[in-house]
Design a protein around this motif. Structure first.
Motif, PDB file in Angstrom:
ATOM      1  N   TYR A   2      38.050   3.872 -77.945  1.00 54.48           N
ATOM      2  CA  TYR A   2      36.762   4.417 -77.531  1.00 54.48           C
ATOM      3  C   TYR A   2      35.656   3.930 -78.458  1.00 54.48           C
ATOM      4  N   ARG A   3      34.603   3.415 -77.869  1.00 52.44           N
ATOM      5  CA  ARG A   3      33.453   2.943 -78.647  1.00 52.44           C
ATOM      6  C   ARG A   3      32.330   3.955 -78.511  1.00 52.44           C
ATOM      7  N   HIS A   4      31.957   4.576 -79.611  1.00 55.64           N
ATOM      8  CA  HIS A   4      30.908   5.596 -79.559  1.00 55.64           C
ATOM      9  C   HIS A   4      29.529   4.964 -79.680  1.00 55.64           C
ATOM     10  N   ALA A   5      28.528   5.719 -79.247  1.00 57.30           N
ATOM     11  CA  ALA A   5      27.152   5.230 -79.293  1.00 57.30           C
ATOM     12  C   ALA A   5      26.634   5.215 -80.730  1.00 57.30           C
ATOM     13  N   VAL A   6      25.708   4.312 -80.990  1.00 60.00           N
ATOM     14  CA  VAL A   6      25.108   4.198 -82.317  1.00 60.00           C
ATOM     15  C   VAL A   6      24.032   5.271 -82.461  1.00 60.00           C
ATOM     16  N   ASP A   7      24.060   5.994 -83.569  1.00 63.01           N
ATOM     17  CA  ASP A   7      23.018   6.967 -83.860  1.00 63.01           C
ATOM     18  C   ASP A   7      21.893   6.221 -84.571  1.00 63.01           C
ATOM     19  N   PHE A  13      17.810   5.520 -91.436  1.00 68.19           N
ATOM     20  CA  PHE A  13      17.789   6.127 -92.760  1.00 68.19           C
ATOM     21  C   PHE A  13      18.836   5.498 -93.686  1.00 68.19           C
ATOM     22  N   GLY A  14      19.944   5.033 -93.141  1.00 65.71           N
ATOM     23  CA  GLY A  14      20.922   4.314 -93.951  1.00 65.71           C
ATOM     24  C   GLY A  14      20.384   2.993 -94.458  1.00 65.71           C
ATOM     25  N   VAL A  15      19.641   2.278 -93.604  1.00 66.90           N
ATOM     26  CA  VAL A  15      19.023   1.018 -94.027  1.00 66.90           C
ATOM     27  C   VAL A  15      17.971   1.284 -95.101  1.00 66.90           C
ATOM     28  N   GLY A  19      18.479  -0.109 -98.751  1.00 70.00           N
ATOM     29  CA  GLY A  19      17.479  -1.077 -99.201  1.00 70.00           C
ATOM     30  C   GLY A  19      16.820  -0.663-100.500  1.00 70.00           C
ATOM     31  N   PHE A  20      16.420   0.602-100.593  1.00 69.52           N
ATOM     32  CA  PHE A  20      15.781   1.050-101.826  1.00 69.52           C
ATOM     33  C   PHE A  20      16.775   1.174-102.980  1.00 69.52           C
ATOM     34  N   THR A  21      18.047   1.413-102.672  1.00 71.09           N
ATOM     35  CA  THR A  21      19.067   1.399-103.718  1.00 71.09           C
ATOM     36  C   THR A  21      19.247  -0.006-104.275  1.00 71.09           C
ATOM     37  N   PHE A  45      11.007  -1.241 -95.337  1.00 73.59           N
ATOM     38  CA  PHE A  45      10.508  -0.459 -94.211  1.00 73.59           C
ATOM     39  C   PHE A  45      10.485  -1.271 -92.916  1.00 73.59           C
ATOM     40  N   VAL A  46      10.100  -2.526 -92.995  1.00 72.19           N
ATOM     41  CA  VAL A  46      10.077  -3.382 -91.809  1.00 72.19           C
ATOM     42  C   VAL A  46      11.493  -3.622 -91.296  1.00 72.19           C
ATOM     43  N   ALA A  47      12.440  -3.840 -92.186  1.00 70.67           N
ATOM     44  CA  ALA A  47      13.832  -4.058 -91.770  1.00 70.67           C
ATOM     45  C   ALA A  47      14.400  -2.812 -91.091  1.00 70.67           C
ATOM     46  N   ALA A  48      14.126  -1.644 -91.645  1.00 68.93           N
ATOM     47  CA  ALA A  48      14.621  -0.399 -91.045  1.00 68.93           C
ATOM     48  C   ALA A  48      13.965  -0.171 -89.682  1.00 68.93           C
ATOM     49  N   GLY A  49      12.672  -0.424 -89.588  1.00 73.86           N
ATOM     50  CA  GLY A  49      11.988  -0.265 -88.308  1.00 73.86           C
ATOM     51  C   GLY A  49      12.475  -1.244 -87.263  1.00 73.86           C
ATOM     52  N   ALA A  50      12.722  -2.470 -87.677  1.00 80.56           N
ATOM     53  CA  ALA A  50      13.234  -3.475 -86.733  1.00 80.56           C
ATOM     54  C   ALA A  50      14.623  -3.109 -86.245  1.00 80.56           C
TER      55      ALA A  50
END
Length: 67
Positions: A2-7, A13-15, A19-21, A45-50
């Motif tokens: 089973y492949r679940h949907a991406v949250d 928030f993980g990116v 990224g800041f870490t 921020f741009v990478a997370a938004g993209a």
């Protein structure tokens, strides 16, 4: 399998957190100096938004996503 949907929210928030870490580690190890790091925050921020935009606009959304 089973492949679940991406949250998308969790991914964005993980990116951001990852990224800041990475920026913090580079700053602490003196690889990225404070004067040169002015551009690095907006890049995270741009990478997370993209990532959020790409995943929210996917065309393979199922009926489970619309509920």
């Amino acid at each position: 399998m089973y492949r679940h949907a991406v949250d998308v929210v969790s991914l964005v928030f993980g990116v951001l957190f990852g990224g800041f870490t990475i920026l913090w580690v580079l700053h602490v190890t003196h690889v990225l100096h404070h004067a040169d790091a002015w551009f690095a925050g907006p890049i995270v921020f741009v990478a997370a938004g993209a990532a959020g935009l790409v995943l929210s606009l996917r065309s393979d959304r199922t009926a489970v996503d619309s509920q």
